[in-house]
Write a protein that holds these residues in place. Structure first.
Motif, PDB file in Angstrom:
ATOM      1  N   SER A  25       7.764  69.225 100.316  1.00  0.00           N
ATOM      2  CA  SER A  25       8.807  69.536  99.145  1.00  0.00           C
ATOM      3  C   SER A  25       8.613  67.705  98.523  1.00  0.00           C
ATOM      4  CB  SER A  25       9.952  70.282  99.151  1.00  0.00           C
ATOM      5  OG  SER A  25      10.496  68.923  99.934  1.00  0.00           O
ATOM      6  N   THR A  26       8.260  67.806  97.055  1.00  0.00           N
ATOM      7  CA  THR A  26       8.717  67.267  96.749  1.00  0.00           C
ATOM      8  C   THR A  26       9.252  66.924  94.883  1.00  0.00           C
ATOM      9  OG1 THR A  26       6.688  67.665  94.678  1.00  0.00           O
ATOM     10  CG2 THR A  26       6.234  66.710  95.790  1.00  0.00           C
ATOM     11  N   SER A  27       9.632  65.946  94.404  1.00  0.00           N
ATOM     12  CA  SER A  27      11.636  66.020  93.834  1.00  0.00           C
ATOM     13  C   SER A  27      10.873  64.885  92.379  1.00  0.00           C
ATOM     14  CB  SER A  27      12.134  65.611  94.298  1.00  0.00           C
ATOM     15  OG  SER A  27      12.926  64.301  94.616  1.00  0.00           O
ATOM     16  N   GLY A  28      11.978  64.755  91.746  1.00  0.00           N
ATOM     17  CA  GLY A  28      11.813  63.613  90.538  1.00  0.00           C
ATOM     18  C   GLY A  28      11.525  62.473  91.026  1.00  0.00           C
ATOM     19  N   ASP A  29      12.091  62.141  91.952  1.00  0.00           N
ATOM     20  CA  ASP A  29      11.220  60.965  92.402  1.00  0.00           C
ATOM     21  C   ASP A  29      10.308  60.721  93.028  1.00  0.00           C
ATOM     22  OD1 ASP A  29      11.803  61.598  94.979  1.00  0.00           O
ATOM     23  OD2 ASP A  29      13.266  60.834  96.067  1.00  0.00           O
ATOM     24  N   GLY A  30       9.393  61.427  92.653  1.00  0.00           N
ATOM     25  CA  GLY A  30       8.327  61.100  93.053  1.00  0.00           C
ATOM     26  C   GLY A  30       7.959  61.182  94.756  1.00  0.00           C
ATOM     27  N   MET A  31       8.338  60.973  95.070  1.00  0.00           N
ATOM     28  CA  MET A  31       8.986  61.522  96.987  1.00  0.00           C
ATOM     29  C   MET A  31       7.730  62.110  97.558  1.00  0.00           C
ATOM     30  SD  MET A  31       9.093  58.105  97.546  1.00  0.00           S
ATOM     31  CE  MET A  31      10.422  56.445  96.929  1.00  0.00           C
ATOM     32  N   VAL A  32       7.433  62.742  98.817  1.00  0.00           N
ATOM     33  CA  VAL A  32       7.391  63.674  99.583  1.00  0.00           C
ATOM     34  C   VAL A  32       7.397  63.774 100.723  1.00  0.00           C
ATOM     35  CG1 VAL A  32       5.314  64.878 100.415  1.00  0.00           C
ATOM     36  CG2 VAL A  32       4.709  63.837  98.539  1.00  0.00           C
ATOM     37  N   VAL A  35       9.754  61.074 105.077  1.00  0.00           N
ATOM     38  CA  VAL A  35       9.641  60.835 103.105  1.00  0.00           C
ATOM     39  C   VAL A  35       8.350  60.048 103.640  1.00  0.00           C
ATOM     40  CG1 VAL A  35      10.793  59.353 101.320  1.00  0.00           C
ATOM     41  CG2 VAL A  35      12.444  60.133 103.036  1.00  0.00           C
ATOM     42  N   LEU A  36       6.871  60.287 102.745  1.00  0.00           N
ATOM     43  CA  LEU A  36       5.870  59.707 102.752  1.00  0.00           C
ATOM     44  C   LEU A  36       5.891  59.600 100.728  1.00  0.00           C
ATOM     45  CD1 LEU A  36       5.460  63.007 104.443  1.00  0.00           C
ATOM     46  CD2 LEU A  36       3.950  60.689 104.891  1.00  0.00           C
ATOM     47  N   LEU A  65      -3.801  59.616  99.761  1.00  0.00           N
ATOM     48  CA  LEU A  65      -3.544  60.536 101.064  1.00  0.00           C
ATOM     49  C   LEU A  65      -2.236  59.417 101.050  1.00  0.00           C
ATOM     50  CD1 LEU A  65      -3.823  57.443 104.307  1.00  0.00           C
ATOM     51  CD2 LEU A  65      -4.366  56.910 101.604  1.00  0.00           C
ATOM     52  N   LEU A  66      -1.376  59.885 101.762  1.00  0.00           N
ATOM     53  CA  LEU A  66       0.332  60.860 101.894  1.00  0.00           C
ATOM     54  C   LEU A  66      -0.175  59.069 102.826  1.00  0.00           C
ATOM     55  CD1 LEU A  66       1.185  63.893 102.347  1.00  0.00           C
ATOM     56  CD2 LEU A  66       1.504  62.614 100.259  1.00  0.00           C
ATOM     57  N   VAL A  67       1.310  58.260 102.746  1.00  0.00           N
ATOM     58  CA  VAL A  67       1.804  56.988 103.121  1.00  0.00           C
ATOM     59  C   VAL A  67       2.757  57.019 104.085  1.00  0.00           C
ATOM     60  CG1 VAL A  67      -0.485  55.510 102.536  1.00  0.00           C
ATOM     61  CG2 VAL A  67       2.027  55.587 101.748  1.00  0.00           C
ATOM     62  N   PRO A  68       3.938  56.785 104.655  1.00  0.00           N
ATOM     63  CA  PRO A  68       5.323  56.361 104.741  1.00  0.00           C
ATOM     64  C   PRO A  68       5.868  55.745 103.778  1.00  0.00           C
ATOM     65  CG  PRO A  68       4.377  56.583 106.993  1.00  0.00           C
ATOM     66  CD  PRO A  68       2.656  56.030 106.020  1.00  0.00           C
ATOM     67  N   VAL A  69       7.234  56.002 103.353  1.00  0.00           N
ATOM     68  CA  VAL A  69       7.926  55.337 102.357  1.00  0.00           C
ATOM     69  C   VAL A  69       8.624  54.204 103.512  1.00  0.00           C
ATOM     70  CG1 VAL A  69       9.624  54.673 101.112  1.00  0.00           C
ATOM     71  CG2 VAL A  69       8.119  57.264 100.284  1.00  0.00           C
ATOM     72  N   THR A  70       8.468  52.974 103.002  1.00  0.00           N
ATOM     73  CA  THR A  70       8.995  51.789 104.068  1.00  0.00           C
ATOM     74  C   THR A  70      10.575  51.255 103.295  1.00  0.00           C
ATOM     75  OG1 THR A  70       7.966  49.785 103.186  1.00  0.00           O
ATOM     76  CG2 THR A  70       6.647  51.053 104.476  1.00  0.00           C
ATOM     77  N   GLU A  71      10.927  50.743 104.008  1.00  0.00           N
ATOM     78  CA  GLU A  71      12.182  50.143 103.448  1.00  0.00           C
ATOM     79  C   GLU A  71      11.615  49.303 102.145  1.00  0.00           C
ATOM     80  OE1 GLU A  71      15.983  46.942 104.328  1.00  0.00           O
ATOM     81  OE2 GLU A  71      14.520  47.728 105.577  1.00  0.00           O
ATOM     82  N   ALA A  72      10.316  48.305 102.033  1.00  0.00           N
ATOM     83  CA  ALA A  72      10.676  47.931 100.990  1.00  0.00           C
ATOM     84  C   ALA A  72       9.709  48.710 100.131  1.00  0.00           C
ATOM     85  CB  ALA A  72       8.613  46.921 101.658  1.00  0.00           C
TER      86      ALA A  72
END
Length: 326
Positions: A188-195, A212-213, A223-230
Motif C-alpha cells: 500500500s501507499t499513503s500521502g507520505d509517499g512511502m510504500v 517501509v520502502l 526500484l523500491l529501496v528500504p527506508v533508512t533512519e537517515a
C-alpha cells in the motif's frame, strides 16, 4: 490390484519434513504459496520483481509476466545497475498461463523443467485465470490446485500478484482464496509517499512489522529501496539545514570542516540564525566539532543524510508518469 499413489508418513517422518523458512532472506516462504496484493499504482509488481531478483542471485526463478513485458527490461536494468548485481538467473514467460487448465500447466512444467526453479511468479492472478471468475470458489480452487502441482513438482515457492478489492480492504475475489497461501503480503501507499509491505497473513509464525520502502528513480525506470533512519530524518530537515549539510560535505572541507563565518558568507545566513541551526543539527547527531578549532564536520549519520539528497527521490507521492507502477 490397484495401489495407492499417496505417500504415507509416520509421525517421525512428519517431524523430519523441512521447516517453514524464508526464501533467501525475503518475505517469501520457501516451498510455499505467497500472495502479494494491493491496489493499482502501489508498486506491487516492483516489489515482487525486487524479491525475485534477490532470490535469483542464488537460485533460478521463473517470472510469468502475464500482463505483458512492457517496461520489464527497464525495471530489471534499474535494479541491476543500482545493486551492481546480475539478473541472468531470472527467466520470463511473457504470456498468460491458464491456471484453470491442467494441460496448460503441464506444458508450463515441461517448459521450465530444465531450470528447476525455486520460485515461480504469476503476475497477475486475473490474467492467469483465463476465462475464469475471481469470485468463483471453483475457479480459484482450480488455480490454487495447479499452483500446488507446480510447487510439488519442483519443491519450489510460488508467488501470485493479485489486486485488492474495490474498497482496498483486502484481496479481490472469492474468500476461499485466503485459506490457501502460506503468506499474504499487502502492498500500500499513503500521502507520505512511502510504500508499505504488510503481513496480512502468515501460517505458523508471527506477523512482521510493515516493511517501509520508497521508490527511487534509476535510468528509465526505478526500484523500491528500504527506508533508512537517515531517510526519515532527511524528510524533517528544513531547506537551511539541508544547505548547511550540503556545504559541509564539500570535499574541500573533508579534513577539518568549514568555519562558521564561511557558512554565513557562502549561504547568506545571519550569525544568530546559523548558530541556532547548527545547534539543532548537532543535537540530532548530524554534525560535530572538527579539528584545529574548525567547528563543523559531518558525523556518520550526517554523511548518510547527504547520500539521501543525491540518491533518493524525495518523496514520491504519486506514480511516475513515464512508466507503469502497478
Amino acid at each position: 490390484m490397484a495401489t495407492s499413489s499417496f505417500r504415507l508418513l509416520t509421525t517421525r517422518q512428519l517431524g523430519e519434513l523441512p521447516p517453514a523458512e524464508n526464501l533467501c532472506g525475503t518475505r517469501f516462504m520457501a516451498r510455499g504459496l505467497n500472495v502479494v496484493f494491493g491496489p493499482s499504482g502501489t508498486y506491487k509488481s516492483f516489489y515482487v520483481l525486487g524479491q525475485a531478483l534477490r532470490i535469483a542471485q542464488s537460485l533460478p526463478v521463473v517470472y510469468v509476466a502475464a500482463e505483458g513485458s512492457s517496461g520489464l527490461s527497464n525495471r530489471v536494468t534499474a535494479w541491476s545497475e543500482y545493486h551492481q548485481l546480475p539478473s541472468d538467473n531470472l527467466h520470463f514467460i511473457c504470456e498468460e498461463v491458464n491456471l484453470r487448465d491442467d494441460l496448460t500447466v503441464q506444458r508450463l512444467i515441461q517448459s521450465i523443467k530444465p531450470l528447476k526453479p525455486k520460485l515461480v511468479v504469476f503476475d497477475t492472478l486475473a490474467r492467469c485465470l483465463v476465462g475464469g471468475d475471481e469470485n468463483s470458489a471453483k475457479d480459484v480452487g482450480l488455480a490454487v490446485h495447479n499452483c500446488s502441482r507446480v510447487q510439488r513438482h519442483f519443491n519450489t515457492a510460488i508467488s501470485i500478484v493479485h489486486h485488492s478489492n474495490k474498497a482496498d480492504r483486502g484481496e479481490r475475489g472469492s474468500g476461499a482464496f485466503r485459506g490457501a497461501p502460506h503468506v499474504m503480503i499487502e502492498v500500500s501507499t499513503s500521502g507520505d509517499g512511502m510504500v508499505r509491505a504488510s503481513c496480512s497473513k502468515i501460517k505458523d509464525s508471527d506477523p512482521w512489522e510493515p516493511d517501509v520502502l520508497t521508490f527511487r528513480s534509476v535510468g528509465q525506470s526505478g526500484l523500491l529501496v528500504p527506508v533508512t533512519e537517515a531517510f526519515l530524518v532527511s524528510l524533517r530537515l528544513t531547506p537551511t539545514e539541508k544547505s548547511i549539510l550540503g556545504f559541509v560535505s564539500l570535499s574541500i572541507f573533508e579534513s577539518d570542516g568549514p568555519q562558521v563565518q564561511q557558512l554565513m558568507n557562502a549561504l547568506n545566513i545571519s550569525e544568530r540564525h546559523v548558530y541556532r541551526v547548527l545547534s539543532g543539527l548537532k543535537n540530532r547527531g548530524l554534525i560535530d566539532r572538527g579539528n584545529k578549532g574548525f567547528p563543523v564536520v559531518l558525523t556518520d549519520m550526517g554523511k548518510e543524510i547527504i547520500l539521501t539528497f543525491t540518491d533518493i527521490s524525495l518523496p514520491v507521492a504519486q506514480p511516475v508518469a513515464e512508466f507503469e507502477v502497478d
